[in-house]
Design a protein around this motif. Structure first.
Motif, short mmCIF file in Angstrom:
data_model
loop_
_atom_site.label_atom_id
_atom_site.label_comp_id
_atom_site.label_asym_id
_atom_site.label_seq_id
_atom_site.Cartn_x
_atom_site.Cartn_y
_atom_site.Cartn_z
N THR A 1 1.39 -1.11 -0.02
CA THR A 1 -0.07 -0.28 0.39
C THR A 1 1.03 1.44 0.10
O THR A 1 0.44 2.14 -1.05
N GLY A 2 1.55 1.18 0.64
CA GLY A 2 2.09 2.35 0.70
C GLY A 2 3.44 2.89 -0.89
O GLY A 2 3.80 3.57 -0.51
N ALA A 3 3.99 1.59 -0.89
CA ALA A 3 4.21 1.43 -2.48
C ALA A 3 3.12 2.10 -3.78
O ALA A 3 3.78 3.35 -4.84
N GLU A 4 1.96 2.43 -3.37
CA GLU A 4 0.94 2.70 -3.76
C GLU A 4 0.77 4.48 -4.06
O GLU A 4 0.94 4.62 -4.82
N LEU A 5 0.91 4.34 -2.80
CA LEU A 5 0.84 5.46 -1.79
C LEU A 5 1.84 7.00 -2.06
O LEU A 5 1.65 7.59 -3.28
N ALA A 6 2.66 5.62 -2.42
CA ALA A 6 4.03 7.16 -3.01
C ALA A 6 4.48 7.34 -4.51
O ALA A 6 4.84 8.38 -4.58
N LYS A 7 3.81 7.06 -5.07
CA LYS A 7 3.16 6.99 -7.22
C LYS A 7 2.24 8.41 -6.18
O LYS A 7 2.99 9.27 -7.35
#
Length: 632
Positions: free
Chosen positions: A402-408
């Motif tokens: 989720t964090g990886a998606e949010l970081a986009k």
């Protein structure tokens, strides 16, 4: 390994009548297999080379030759043999697998990937393709792909200790990668400062961490439950009244922060009120049982082992608290389960309103269930809430994704990196704990854990691990070198010199230990004595060389060898992290009458210092004395 994968060629060729030449081949193969069974791979290699001269068209012969070359360490030769086997019959499993393995061993990871993917498709039971593929992806910096392959390995063989170790290192690499990204994008953000404060706490630099927490708490946009994070720091500082106020204030302002309840339970233990501590833990348990097991490290941070044991024993004797006691004891033994590996898909419909309600009630696990379906398609609000809920529910794999998606999302990049980094750190700890379980109290286990602690500047922990390794294997030069390096990092110079001398007595030409000895002698201002050791260190691996040149430059400068010092310091500038080398170089240039060069060095020093002030995240640095990507 070779006995498992070699082809039974005597059976393969039996029944074929090819005359005297084939009879000779059968005899050669019998000799090869006899040598192989005796682990005499050199002789077996010679026999198989003779065999392929007779029958160059048999791919299994080439594959067996490659396996013997692989076992004897001739990886380039093995690559040629496997390539020939693959050319003749591309559908064979062994040549594809081992060609990929030996490409990885020889630094050709890109060439290895398609072969290993092909081998994995051929055999979905064997864990070796996915294990090697995970290592290949890790070397290529594709850490999420590496983690997926290593998780696949563990699913196929949960007792594969090498996979657990490699997975832990991959997660640490992700932590480092995300920390660098955070530093580049938003070094002054509250999220970056919160991470930096956590790192300082782990290094016992409490005052610096306290100042950073004050800055974070003054910011409008800040990570969730920061007052509680400050409260746990205050417990370590023995400021129980301040901690109690922070936990209570957190509960009043943010009742969803279950960690504040955990903090109040810890305060009750410290104050000698186990009944109150138990009551608070029961509230946590009723909200989310997984929370206690996934955050027990916060509950017990800095607590003496005797006090922890006494509290756990008290819980085990209380009606209604037995499950809590069992869960805490389970985590203390290193049995904490890995974060849920669910990929985020779910049959439950997305419901942000239901998730927010569950979140406000402190039911993070229920919040996750309402949001899981939104991992790939949810709004920024959905992703942000999912990151928080999944982390506090202990579902670290989902938090990382989720964090990886949010970081986009540019405006939420810092928040995404923050949650992903924290989750990956937890996943690394869990993976390495599993590794230790599978190899309990082995010298290798303690050595590898020592390397990890040392890289993270947790020198006391590193020293403890290396000492344990040496108790099991007193002559282990790797453990001695690691211990000397940890002592050096911990400013225990006399101990560093003593253990380095002990190691060099066994391996006088070890390049890394010579460098450590030289650096320790410089720390004692014994500059002339350091030079012979550092000159040996100049033959070290490339990533160490700037550090060695810088040390030698310092020694030459102290001994009045100005020209030599300038040369060595210039070669070592890549290792200048705080501007100190540029400053020393500026002084040498001034002394030599080269004022323009001195002014340039000062300007470069100031630029480094400014960049250092902006670097608000501590990353895991590449060790100058071990390679944690090596297979255990």
């Amino acid at each position: 390994m070779s006995l498992r994968f070699t082809f039974a060629l005597l059976l393969l060729l039996a029944g074929n009548s090819f005359g005297q030449q084939e009879s000779s081949l059968q005899s050669i193969l019998a000799d090869a297999q006899k040598a192989q069974s005796a682990n005499d791979y050199i002789t077996a290699t010679t026999d198989y080379k003779a065999a392929v001269k007779i029958r160059q068209d048999v791919p299994e012969l080439w594959a067996n030759l490659g396996l013997m070359q692989h076992e004897s360490g001739d990886y380039e030769g093995a690559i040629q043999s496997f390539r020939e086997a693959n050319r003749i019959r591309p559908s064979l499993y062994v040549p594809n697998l081992f060609l990929g393995i030996d490409y990885v061993r020889t630094g050709k990871q890109k060439e290895a990937v398609p072969l290993l993917l092909k081998a994995e498709r051929m055999n979905d039971i064997d864990p070796l393709p996915s294990l090697t593929l995970g290592r290949a992806y890790s070397s290529l910096g594709e850490y999420r792909l590496a983690a997926e392959e290593l998780q696949r390995t563990i699913h196929r063989d949960p007792k594969q200790s090498s996979a657990w170790f490699a997975l832990g290192i991959v997660y640490l690499h992700q932590v480092e990668d995300e920390a660098r990204t955070m530093t580049a994008r938003s070094p002054d953000s509250p999220y970056a400062k919160a991470l930096y404060a956590e790192a300082l706490v782990k290094q016992d630099r409490y005052k610096e961490a306290e100042d950073l927490y004050h800055q974070v708490l003054a910011a409008k946009d800040q990570p969730d439950c920061m007052l509680s994070e400050q409260g746990f720091l205050e417990i370590l500082q023995n400021k129980l009244e301040d901690a109690a106020r922070d936990f209570q204030a957190e509960r009043s302002a943010h009742p969803e922060c279950t960690i504040a309840l955990l903090g109040q339970s810890r305060i009750a233990v410290e104050r000698g009120s186990p009944d109150e501590a138990m009551r608070l833990l029961q509230q946590v348990w009723s909200r989310n049982a997984e929370f206690i097991t996934s955050h027990s490290d916060a509950l017990f941070a800095g607590m003496k082992q005797h006090d922890r044991n006494s509290f756990e024993e008290f819980l085990s004797q209380q009606s209604g608290a037995e499950e809590i006691a069992t869960a805490l004891k389970h985590t203390a033994q290193g049995n904490q389960p890995m974060g849920n590996s669910n990929d985020g898909s779910s049959s439950a419909p997305l419901s942000l309103s239901d998730a927010e309600r569950a979140f406000q009630e402190g039911n993070d696990a229920k919040c996750v269930e309402h949001l899981r379906a939104g991992l790939k398609s949810g709004s920024s609000q959905t992703l942000r809430l999912l990151a928080v809920c999944s982390y506090f529910s202990g579902n670290y794999k989902l938090t990382s994704d989720t964090g990886a998606e949010l970081a986009k999302i540019p405006v939420l990049s810092s928040a995404g990196l923050y949650w992903s980094l924290k989750a990956n750190e937890k996943l690394a700890q869990d993976s390495l704990a599993q590794f230790e379980q599978l190899e309990p109290n082995s010298a290798r286990s303690h050595l590898l854990m020592g390397d990890i602690y040392r890289q993270r500047q947790l020198f006391a922990d590193a020293e403890n691990e290396y000492q344990k390794a040496l108790e099991i294997a007193p002559g282990d030069t790797g453990a001695m070198m690691g211990l000397a390096s940890a002592y050096l990092g911990d400013a225990k110079i006399d101990q560093a010199i003593a253990i380095a001398e002990r190691s060099l007595a066994q391996t006088p030409d070890d390049l890394e230990t010579n460098t450590i000895m030289g650096e320790a002698l410089i720390a004692q201002h014994r500059f002339a004595a350091s030079e012979p050791y550092l000159l040996k260190g100049l033959h070290s691996k490339p990533q160490m060389l700037p550090h060695v040149h810088a040390l030698l430059g310092k020694a030459y400068a102290a001994d009045g060898k100005g020209t030599d010092a300038i040369r060595e310091l210039t070669l070592g500038l890549a290792s200048d992290e705080d501007g100190g080398l540029h400053y020393q170089l500026a002084r040498l240039y001034s002394k030599a009458g080269d004022q323009p060069a001195a002014e340039l060095a000062i300007a470069q020093m100031k630029a480094i210092q400014q960049k250092r002030r902006q670097a608000s995240v501590i990353a895991v640095e590449d060790s100058h004395s071990s390679n944690l990507d090596d297979a255990p």
